[in-house]
Design a protein around this motif. Sequence first.
Motif, PDB file in Angstrom:
ATOM      1  N   LYS A 194       8.379  94.072  50.750  1.00 52.58           N
ATOM      2  CA  LYS A 194       9.739  94.533  50.518  1.00 52.58           C
ATOM      3  C   LYS A 194      10.696  93.573  51.213  1.00 52.58           C
ATOM      4  N   SER A 196      14.716  92.616  51.922  1.00 56.79           N
ATOM      5  CA  SER A 196      16.123  93.010  51.872  1.00 56.79           C
ATOM      6  C   SER A 196      16.980  91.826  52.284  1.00 56.79           C
ATOM      7  N   VAL A 197      18.243  91.840  51.855  1.00 57.88           N
ATOM      8  CA  VAL A 197      19.169  90.776  52.237  1.00 57.88           C
ATOM      9  C   VAL A 197      19.330  90.744  53.756  1.00 57.88           C
ATOM     10  N   SER A 212      24.888  85.742  52.582  1.00 56.89           N
ATOM     11  CA  SER A 212      24.959  85.943  51.129  1.00 56.89           C
ATOM     12  C   SER A 212      25.952  84.978  50.495  1.00 56.89           C
ATOM     13  N   SER A 222      22.981  85.266  44.030  1.00 56.32           N
ATOM     14  CA  SER A 222      22.861  86.049  45.254  1.00 56.32           C
ATOM     15  C   SER A 222      21.422  86.019  45.763  1.00 56.32           C
ATOM     16  N   TYR A 224      19.565  88.535  46.458  1.00 53.61           N
ATOM     17  CA  TYR A 224      18.818  89.558  45.721  1.00 53.61           C
ATOM     18  C   TYR A 224      18.366  89.027  44.372  1.00 53.61           C
ATOM     19  N   ARG A 225      19.279  88.389  43.642  1.00 54.65           N
ATOM     20  CA  ARG A 225      18.899  87.862  42.322  1.00 54.65           C
ATOM     21  C   ARG A 225      17.843  86.773  42.457  1.00 54.65           C
ATOM     22  N   VAL A 227      15.506  86.603  44.735  1.00 53.15           N
ATOM     23  CA  VAL A 227      14.234  87.282  44.993  1.00 53.15           C
ATOM     24  C   VAL A 227      13.639  87.790  43.683  1.00 53.15           C
TER      25      VAL A 227
END
Length: 281
Positions: A194, A196-197, A212, A222, A224-225, A227
């Motif tokens: 898992k 997270s940012v 970010s 970003s 997240y994108r 990942v």
Amino acid sequence: MQLDPTYYEPSSVHYFVPQPEGREHLLYYPVSIGYFDCKPSYGVQRNVFSSYLLLIMLTGSMYYQTMKSRGVVRAGQVLLLDCNAPHSYSAQGKCSFTFVHFAGAQSKELYEEIERSTGNLIPLLTPNDLHETIGEMLSSMRSERRMNESDTSAMIYGMLMKLLDKSGASGEGGIGNPVVDRAIAYIQTHLTEKLSVEEISAKAGYSASYFSHLFAEETGMSPYRFVVKSRVEHAQQLLKTTRLAVQEIAFQCGFNSAANFCYTFRRMTGISPHEYRKRPM
């Protein structure tokens, strides 16, 4: 080829390839190709294996050593070795990779040029092209089709030129920003976890908001994108180079369910994992 279960998971495959008779000096040709899903006990130590090795790390990491250099190969990196000289590499925990041992034509000269330019470890931001090329070779061997020698030679040459091309590989480490490069390396080696940012930014040593902004400025997306994109690309590699079930691939790529994986895969590629696996390369 039957693989020792002490070192390899059942999904691993390895093929030795017949050499071109009488044209070895004209063509680049594969000596052996495969996908290895390795247990922590995996390791290789050789004095000589008459070929050069192009290895693309999928998950985990390995330690390698030659008479000239040593280091750790991580996910998203290529290891290029001259196996005509003493060398060794061993797993650091569970790991997986695709590879081709190659020889022929100007392998020695091209290897030496890449080594001078980038070293033995080559970080790649977009390794899919190389994976698909090796996947095509594996597909031919699985179906017991004899690979066209000229086409295979062009494939190997193309992979080597991509390693030499500075736009596709960087011997100095990814995109050039050390903060973002460290973050990318961390993401690529922890795709099954898992992420997270907040966690990634903490590893980079910055606040989530500043990190970010910096990451998006350098990569165009970003964290997240990136990942999610990395997980889908990793899944594409596994779909083409292994026979793992879609559910197993989903978990190996860090998705919490097969349904979430299939939804995300279709959203980013336009087709389902099953369709992608069946699609000709």
